[in-house]
Design a protein around this motif. Structure first.
Motif, short mmCIF file in Angstrom:
data_model
loop_
_atom_site.label_atom_id
_atom_site.label_comp_id
_atom_site.label_asym_id
_atom_site.label_seq_id
_atom_site.Cartn_x
_atom_site.Cartn_y
_atom_site.Cartn_z
N ASP A 207 0.83 -1.20 0.00
CA ASP A 207 0.00 0.00 0.00
C ASP A 207 0.87 1.25 0.00
O ASP A 207 0.85 2.04 -0.94
CB ASP A 207 -0.93 -0.02 1.21
N LYS A 208 1.68 1.43 1.06
CA LYS A 208 2.52 2.63 1.14
C LYS A 208 3.64 2.41 2.15
O LYS A 208 3.61 1.47 2.95
CB LYS A 208 1.69 3.84 1.55
N ASP A 224 5.27 10.13 4.33
CA ASP A 224 4.86 9.07 3.41
C ASP A 224 5.75 9.14 2.17
O ASP A 224 5.82 10.18 1.50
CB ASP A 224 3.39 9.22 3.00
N ARG A 227 4.97 6.43 -3.87
CA ARG A 227 5.03 5.11 -4.46
C ARG A 227 5.46 5.20 -5.93
O ARG A 227 5.01 6.08 -6.67
CB ARG A 227 3.67 4.42 -4.35
#
Length: 268
Positions: A207-208, A224, A227
């Motif tokens: 996901d991340k 974060d 991606r």
């Protein structure tokens, strides 16, 4: 007849020396009649069988729980002191794999459909056969540890939530900095979703990645990491992976991954 019962039964020289583990056994056995073959169990410590003129002692078989516990101790002993596999030699890898196979065979197949609640929680990685490559990527090349880059691998955890299907790999890292600056301590969380495959397989989908500074820089907010688009992602790094849970109880888990990787976890 009364005199025969009072006379002690002589122990044959064939009697097992395991009688010493039960001090009162010779006195008790001395009054057993020798007319018929008999057996008895003293507090599950020894089993004795008597026949005319001879007594033998047989250690009772271990229960399945005792066997599993003994084999689990053997596995944990085999992987202890290997720095989660980073210090493992070829001989260490072989011994760990053999000990894991013994425990897997004794415990039998894992059924996650019936035991998925045992997955729940935070698990600490204590051994990975892939770490013997001295990279964070295991058998798939990754950042080297202690070679070209000043990266020190800390503790590695898996956080599994069977209700939300969250599956997070949590890695503690220490990045070297130019003197006199102190090293930078980070925690990287690779968030995934998971699903069960068959009775014992798990598929995770990336996901991340979130990076959070710890130590002296813990006041900084989490970041974060963007991606990589799927079109630019290498075929060897699709963001998904599969592995099989080959042993699972309330505090220990063994998995074998799609990289041929053996991992051993304990509940944290």
């Amino acid at each position: 007849m009364a005199s025969m019962l009072r006379s002690p039964l002589p122990l044959s020289h064939h009697a097992s020396t395991s009688v010493s583990s039960f001090p009162t056994a010779p006195h008790i056995l001395g009054n057993l009649p020798a007319l018929h073959r008999r057996s008895c169990d003293f507090k599950n410590q020894v089993v004795c069988q008597s026949s005319s003129g001879e007594v033998t002692f047989i250690q009772p078989p271990k229960s399945k729980d005792d066997l599993d516990a003994s084999l689990k101790i053997k596995l944990l002993s085999a992987v202890s002191g290997l720095n989660r596999g980073l210090a493992a030699s070829e001989d260490d890898l072989r011994k760990a794999d053999e000990a894991a196979k013994e425990l897997e065979a004794a415990a039998g197949p894992v059924d996650l459909c019936a035991e998925n609640d045992k997955l729940q929680g935070r698990w600490k990685l204590i051994y990975s056969s892939a770490f013997s490559t001295r990279t964070l990527g295991g058998s798939r090349p990754g950042p080297p540890t202690g070679r070209l880059l000043p990266i020190t691998l800390g503790q590695v955890f898996q956080r599994i939530d069977v209700f939300s299907k969250d599956f997070d790999n949590i890695v503690e890292l220490e990045l070297g900095a130019p003197w006199p600056l102190p090293p930078v301590e980070l925690t990287a969380t690779l968030a995934h979703k998971f699903e069960l495959i068959g009775s014992s397989g798990i598929k995770i989908t990336f996901d991340k990645t979130t990076v959070k500074a710890t130590g002296n820089l813990s006041q900084l907010p989490a970041l974060d990491v963007p991606r990589i688009p799927d079109a630019l992602r290498p075929q060897s790094n699709t963001g998904s992976g599969e592995f099989e849970v080959t042993y699972l109880d309330s505090d220990t888990r063994i998995t074998r991954g799609d990289r041929g990787e053996l991992r051993v976890f304990v509940i944290a």
